[in-house]
Design a protein around this motif. Structure first.
Motif, PDB file in Angstrom:
ATOM      1  N   ALA A  17      43.998  25.251 -28.566  1.00  0.00           N
ATOM      2  CA  ALA A  17      42.758  25.650 -29.653  1.00  0.00           C
ATOM      3  C   ALA A  17      41.443  24.401 -29.129  1.00  0.00           C
ATOM      4  O   ALA A  17      40.403  24.868 -29.115  1.00  0.00           O
ATOM      5  N   GLU A  18      41.978  23.212 -29.239  1.00  0.00           N
ATOM      6  CA  GLU A  18      41.041  22.284 -28.764  1.00  0.00           C
ATOM      7  C   GLU A  18      40.288  22.528 -27.245  1.00  0.00           C
ATOM      8  O   GLU A  18      39.044  22.360 -27.027  1.00  0.00           O
ATOM      9  N   SER A  75      36.458  17.833 -33.529  1.00  0.00           N
ATOM     10  CA  SER A  75      37.033  18.798 -34.412  1.00  0.00           C
ATOM     11  C   SER A  75      38.241  18.105 -35.126  1.00  0.00           C
ATOM     12  O   SER A  75      38.935  17.301 -34.661  1.00  0.00           O
ATOM     13  N   LYS A  76      38.700  18.935 -36.368  1.00  0.00           N
ATOM     14  CA  LYS A  76      39.657  18.436 -36.940  1.00  0.00           C
ATOM     15  C   LYS A  76      41.093  18.916 -35.802  1.00  0.00           C
ATOM     16  O   LYS A  76      42.174  18.139 -35.968  1.00  0.00           O
ATOM     17  N   HIS A  77      41.082  19.689 -35.089  1.00  0.00           N
ATOM     18  CA  HIS A  77      42.056  20.112 -34.095  1.00  0.00           C
ATOM     19  C   HIS A  77      42.167  18.734 -32.928  1.00  0.00           C
ATOM     20  O   HIS A  77      43.449  18.590 -32.910  1.00  0.00           O
ATOM     21  N   GLU A 132      45.214  33.339 -31.081  1.00  0.00           N
ATOM     22  CA  GLU A 132      46.335  32.442 -31.684  1.00  0.00           C
ATOM     23  C   GLU A 132      47.538  33.303 -31.855  1.00  0.00           C
ATOM     24  O   GLU A 132      48.890  32.663 -31.369  1.00  0.00           O
ATOM     25  N   SER A 158      45.600  16.739 -32.715  1.00  0.00           N
ATOM     26  CA  SER A 158      46.225  16.529 -31.494  1.00  0.00           C
ATOM     27  C   SER A 158      46.604  15.193 -31.220  1.00  0.00           C
ATOM     28  O   SER A 158      47.701  14.877 -30.854  1.00  0.00           O
ATOM     29  N   VAL A 217      47.502  23.580 -31.118  1.00  0.00           N
ATOM     30  CA  VAL A 217      46.411  22.839 -31.458  1.00  0.00           C
ATOM     31  C   VAL A 217      45.896  22.347 -30.160  1.00  0.00           C
ATOM     32  O   VAL A 217      44.469  22.221 -30.057  1.00  0.00           O
TER      33      VAL A 217
END
Length: 282
Positions: free
Chosen positions: A154-155, A50-52, A127, A56, A151
């Motif tokens: 969320a990951e 993921s972009k997260h 969030e 990170s 971040v």
């Protein structure tokens, strides 16, 4: 860090700490990515993360696994430089070492049980709820720290949807929702999110009623997980530290308490009904 009888004491609460090596490695990844003309989203899609996760790592807040390092190195030049650099990664002493170990266990667990009486567990937070906690943490956090912590959180939450064969059980005190952390709007969004998660077939969410003469969790929060090798670990935490538990006798106590709480809490169906009523009253 002390280790006695399978119970490991951890100091310095909060999210995992960063280190110079992690920040340096992250800066290398960012520099190579930008040199290649890729966005975080594009790199993430190419390597299957993921972009997260990419964010990170670039922020020095997440320890990359071997597959991530190899994928990034292959995508950004295939020089082997990132692979060699990753061998020297480390975190600062204290919670970081524990977090790395627990996160690794959590990420591959086949069973994960969580009882909470203080706040909504990180895996279930929205969030807005999480940022409320971060923004009011003491000592205060800077903007970059708040961003990095969200971040990372969320990951971790990807586990709920990306591990459909893992059994997740959450027992949450009714008071966690009654408190309305962040205000009514944040709580409405939180309840909606929890109700959505509760629809996943591998996730069971139970609410412990506010009015309950006695139950087995009065000594505090409990986390338990089972690995694919059928080995169990537990974690219990306080204000500024925690205990990572591997001793079979200690784990037996926690497992019995959690099993008793599952029978004392509302059923999944009744818990959903209660949350819907609470949502309507906000």
């Amino acid at each position: 860090m002390a280790d006695s009888g399978g119970v490991v004491g951890i100091g310095g609460g909060g999210e995992p700490e960063s280190s110079d090596s992690l920040r340096t490695f992250g800066a290398m990844v960012q520099a190579l990515r930008e040199h290649a003309g890729l966005s975080r989203e594009e790199l993430a899609e190419t390597i299957g993360y993921s972009k997260h996760m990419v964010a990170s790592v670039e922020l020095g807040r997440r320890m990359p696994d071997a597959a991530f390092v190899e994928g990034v190195d292959r995508t950004l030049g295939n020089t082997g430089a990132l692979i060699r650099a990753a061998r020297h990664l480390g975190r600062q002493p204290g919670l970081a070492a524990w977090f790395r170990r627990w996160a690794g266990l959590e990420g591959t667990a086949i069973t994960l049980y969580t009882y909470e009486c203080r706040l909504i567990p990180g895996l279930l937070q929205t969030e807005a709820y999480a940022r409320t906690l971060f923004n009011h943490q003491l000592p205060p956090l800077g903007d970059e720290q708040v961003e990095a912590q969200w971040v990372a959180r969320a990951e971790r939450q990807r586990l709920l949807r990306e591990r459909p064969n893992t059994e997740f059980s959450f027992i949450l005190e009714e008071g966690l929702f009654v408190r309305r952390t962040g205000g009514a709007a944040v709580t409405r969004q939180l309840i909606d999110h929890v109700l959505e998660i509760a629809e996943l077939r591998n996730i069971e969410i139970q609410v412990m009623p506010q009015v309950r003469e006695i139950h087995a969790g009065l000594d505090g929060p409990i986390r338990l997980l089972e690995t694919s090798e059928s080995r169990w670990y537990g974690y219990c935490e306080g204000q500024r530290g925690g205990l990572l538990v591997s001793d079979v006798k200690e784990l037996s106590v926690l497992q019995r308490r959690y099993a008793r709480m599952r029978s004392q809490a509302l059923t999944s169906e009744d818990s959903v009904s209660l949350l819907r009523r609470m949502r309507g009253d906000l």
